[in-house]
Design an enzyme around this catalytic site. Sequence first.
Site, short mmCIF file in Angstrom:
data_model
loop_
_atom_site.label_atom_id
_atom_site.label_comp_id
_atom_site.label_asym_id
_atom_site.label_seq_id
_atom_site.Cartn_x
_atom_site.Cartn_y
_atom_site.Cartn_z
N HIS A 128 0.82 -1.21 0.00
CA HIS A 128 0.00 0.00 0.00
C HIS A 128 0.86 1.26 0.00
O HIS A 128 0.44 2.29 -0.55
CB HIS A 128 -0.93 -0.01 1.22
CG HIS A 128 -2.08 -0.96 1.09
ND1 HIS A 128 -3.29 -0.76 1.70
CD2 HIS A 128 -2.20 -2.13 0.41
CE1 HIS A 128 -4.11 -1.76 1.40
NE2 HIS A 128 -3.46 -2.61 0.64
N ASP A 129 2.01 1.19 0.60
CA ASP A 129 2.92 2.34 0.57
C ASP A 129 3.43 2.58 -0.85
O ASP A 129 3.39 3.70 -1.36
CB ASP A 129 4.10 2.09 1.52
CG ASP A 129 5.03 3.29 1.62
OD1 ASP A 129 4.54 4.43 1.63
OD2 ASP A 129 6.25 3.08 1.67
N VAL A 167 1.15 4.15 -3.68
CA VAL A 167 0.67 5.53 -3.50
C VAL A 167 1.89 6.44 -3.35
O VAL A 167 2.57 6.41 -2.32
CB VAL A 167 -0.23 5.63 -2.26
CG1 VAL A 167 -0.77 7.06 -2.12
CG2 VAL A 167 -1.39 4.64 -2.34
N ASP A 173 7.74 5.44 -0.15
CA ASP A 173 8.33 6.56 0.59
C ASP A 173 7.90 6.63 2.05
O ASP A 173 8.11 7.63 2.73
CB ASP A 173 8.01 7.89 -0.10
CG ASP A 173 6.52 8.22 -0.07
OD1 ASP A 173 5.71 7.34 0.33
OD2 ASP A 173 6.15 9.36 -0.44
N GLU A 201 -2.97 9.00 4.44
CA GLU A 201 -3.21 7.69 3.81
C GLU A 201 -3.68 6.66 4.82
O GLU A 201 -4.52 5.80 4.52
CB GLU A 201 -1.93 7.19 3.13
CG GLU A 201 -1.49 7.97 1.93
CD GLU A 201 -0.13 7.51 1.43
OE1 GLU A 201 0.13 6.29 1.47
OE2 GLU A 201 0.67 8.36 1.01
#
EC number: 1.11.1.7
Length: 322
Positions: free
Chosen positions: A70-71, A74, A78, A89
């Site tokens: 998921h990081d 999007v 980072d 988020e």
Amino acid sequence: MASSINRMSVVLFLAMAAAIMLTTVHGQGTRVGFYSTTCPSVETTVRSAVQSRFGSDPTVMAGLLRMHFHDCFVQGCDGSVLISGTGTERTAIPNLSLNGFTVVDDAKAQLEAACPGVVSCADILALAARDAVVLANGPTWAVPTGRRDGTVSRAQDALDNLPGPSDSVESQIQKFTDRNLSVQDLVTLTGNYSRSISTLFNYQGTGGPDPSIAADFLPTLRSACPQNNNGAARVAMDTGSQNEFDTSYYTNIRNGRGVLESDQRLWTDNRTGPFVGRFLGLGGGPNLNFNAEFGQAMVRMGNVGVRTGTDGEIRRVCSAVN
């Protein structure tokens, strides 16, 4: 003659240098062993933090994998998914069930004490995801590091960019292609970005369940997720071995026991189905070794949109920008 030998030596040297670079540099400035001199304890520290949590909560393996996924999808890998606060988020619906934030926080606190201002939260998350897989009897792989942390985190970006549980195969492929990831990467990594279940009661307005769900599996899903529930129910993605690292996910979708509508489409679509079959040794091309392919796909995903050099920052606390 001497000139020819010199030219040959130069060519050989350049070829060797290129080979070395290919084995050590995997992304935009990331490389294996990035912290070897500035913070040599980084990998053992992260591994210890994951082990400490895994012993009491094996579900953290899937949690850290999903969080890393998921990081990366999007704004790139980072660490922006780790930032807490209103409208970040982390507050987006797909991220409300993420598990493993305290593992990253614990590792970060230890590393700040040993090597202040050196190791990014994004790198800690990438290493923790790998270590969690290893603890669940999965493969290991060398994790390139050198990422820096982002300073922007918006819930809407997560909603706009993460693959959805009802996405068509076309939509899923496009989201992977946009990040320079292949159809095979999609099939290899897809079990890690689950969020909600297939339509159990009114599939596409028919008044009945998704026909791709096995009849003997439907009562299990309906029991876990009754009609008009609030969407908070959690169902194991690879039923029967949810805390282990194996290929049961592919066996399940082949047998109509996939939890997500998008899962079942991977088996029936002619672009993705052959990769599922090759992971299961069913033909459609040379068999694929899931463990080996998974590690390589994780490295590719882990270098999506990374910040390096002077871009971004090294957060002191992973849940807040400096």
